[in-house]
Scaffold this active site. Structure first.
Site, PDB file in Angstrom:
ATOM      1  N   GLU A  24     -33.988 -10.185   7.091  1.00 56.73           N
ATOM      2  CA  GLU A  24     -34.988 -11.138   6.810  1.00 56.73           C
ATOM      3  C   GLU A  24     -35.169 -11.951   5.693  1.00 56.73           C
ATOM      4  O   GLU A  24     -35.517 -13.110   5.628  1.00 56.73           O
ATOM      5  CB  GLU A  24     -36.351 -10.402   7.129  1.00 56.73           C
ATOM      6  CG  GLU A  24     -36.614 -10.259   8.664  1.00 56.73           C
ATOM      7  CD  GLU A  24     -35.952  -8.686   9.116  1.00 56.73           C
ATOM      8  OE1 GLU A  24     -36.359  -8.259  10.214  1.00 56.73           O
ATOM      9  OE2 GLU A  24     -35.090  -8.165   8.270  1.00 56.73           O
ATOM     10  N   GLU A  34     -35.742  -2.928  13.918  1.00 53.57           N
ATOM     11  CA  GLU A  34     -37.485  -2.582  13.967  1.00 53.57           C
ATOM     12  C   GLU A  34     -37.733  -1.868  14.981  1.00 53.57           C
ATOM     13  O   GLU A  34     -38.281  -0.740  15.060  1.00 53.57           O
ATOM     14  CB  GLU A  34     -38.209  -3.705  13.838  1.00 53.57           C
ATOM     15  CG  GLU A  34     -38.251  -4.226  12.251  1.00 53.57           C
ATOM     16  CD  GLU A  34     -39.283  -5.360  12.141  1.00 53.57           C
ATOM     17  OE1 GLU A  34     -40.346  -5.034  11.859  1.00 53.57           O
ATOM     18  OE2 GLU A  34     -39.170  -6.466  12.140  1.00 53.57           O
TER      19      GLU A  34
END
Length: 272
Positions: free
Chosen positions: A141, A121
């Site tokens: 995730e 990210e």
């Protein structure tokens, strides 16, 4: 290196290392090697402080963000911290002080090893990225029962499109640096032992240009990325304070005069 106008922030436990490899360039290295730079509250706060200082310090024009551990740039959130019940305290600029940052000055990633979850990210919001051939990106995730929430998911969709983002984020599979480059997630793939040198080469090239022009151009790119249309972005950019300051600034005079005299310009610190 010229004297700073403000001192660098104090960093506890050497969790982030700072150096100055060339004039106007700051090198930042995350330093939790045993944890593969998994992002805990201390590392997050240190990066926020360092990046805020870099963006406010007029003698520094470009930064390179790397790691002291060749096996990992950032392996994502420190899940051990989460498992122990510690409250995660992200800063105003998000994961690593980076994922929600509207960068004022160029931030270049020098990336080796694992770049997973929140690490990827962070990469989605870097300005330029150089990755080693042994790097491993990914958004795992879904494999951990959590969600991509630091801002990287939205930028991933913009970069690679709906279907590719779905495939990468919903499977949680690893992404090679070659694939990441082909998808537009990073700029360069080089041998692992050349990552820092390549990132520094780019930083030096940028630092040789007018800091006013660089900052204003980056502002225009950021505005275009955030605005709803190219036309609205253009209007916001042309009417912006950075553009007005560039046109009335000393570096514009220096650059034009140096061109006319066929000399190399000697830029002064930006007042933007």
């Amino acid at each position: 290196m010229s004297q700073f106008t403000t001192p660098p922030p104090l960093i506890e436990d050497d969790i982030v290392q700072l150096s100055y490899p060339a004039e106007h360039i700051l090198q930042i290295k995350m330093n939790r090697p045993k944890a593969f730079n998994a992002m805990n509250n201390a590392l997050n706060a240190a990066l926020e402080d360092v990046l805020n200082w870099f963006e406010s310090e007029p003698t520094l024009w470009v930064a390179v963000l790397g790691s002291t551990n060749a096996k990992a740039w950032c392996a994502g959130m420190d899940l051990k911290q989460v498992n122990l019940g510690a409250k995660t305290m992200w800063t105003r600029n998000g994961f690593g002080g980076m994922t929600q940052r509207f960068t004022r000055k160029p931030l270049i990633g020098a990336i080796r090893g694992y770049v997973l979850g929140g690490g990827s990210e962070m990469v989605m919001n870097l300005d330029i990225s150089v990755a080693g051939e042994g790097a491993t990106f990914g958004f795992p995730e879904v494999k951990r029962g959590v969600v991509i929430l630091a801002g990287g998911l939205e930028r991933l969709v913009k970069l690679v499109g709906h279907q590719r983002a779905c495939e990468l984020a919903l499977t949680g599979r690893n992404i090679s640096p070659q694939e990441a480059k082909s998808l537009g997630m990073i700029n360069y793939v080089v041998p692992d032992d050349q990552v820092d040198a390549k990132a520094l080469e780019i930083a030096k090239t940028i630092a040789s240009n007018s800091p006013d022009s660089v900052m204003a151009t980056l502002y225009g790119i950021r505005i275009t990325d955030e605005a709803g249309s190219a036309r609205s972005a253009h209007r916001l950019f042309v009417d912006s304070a950075p553009i007005k300051q560039v046109h009335s600034g000393e570096n514009t005079i220096i650059g034009v005069r140096a061109f006319a005299e066929k000399k190399q310009p000697k830029w002064v610190a930006s007042k933007l």
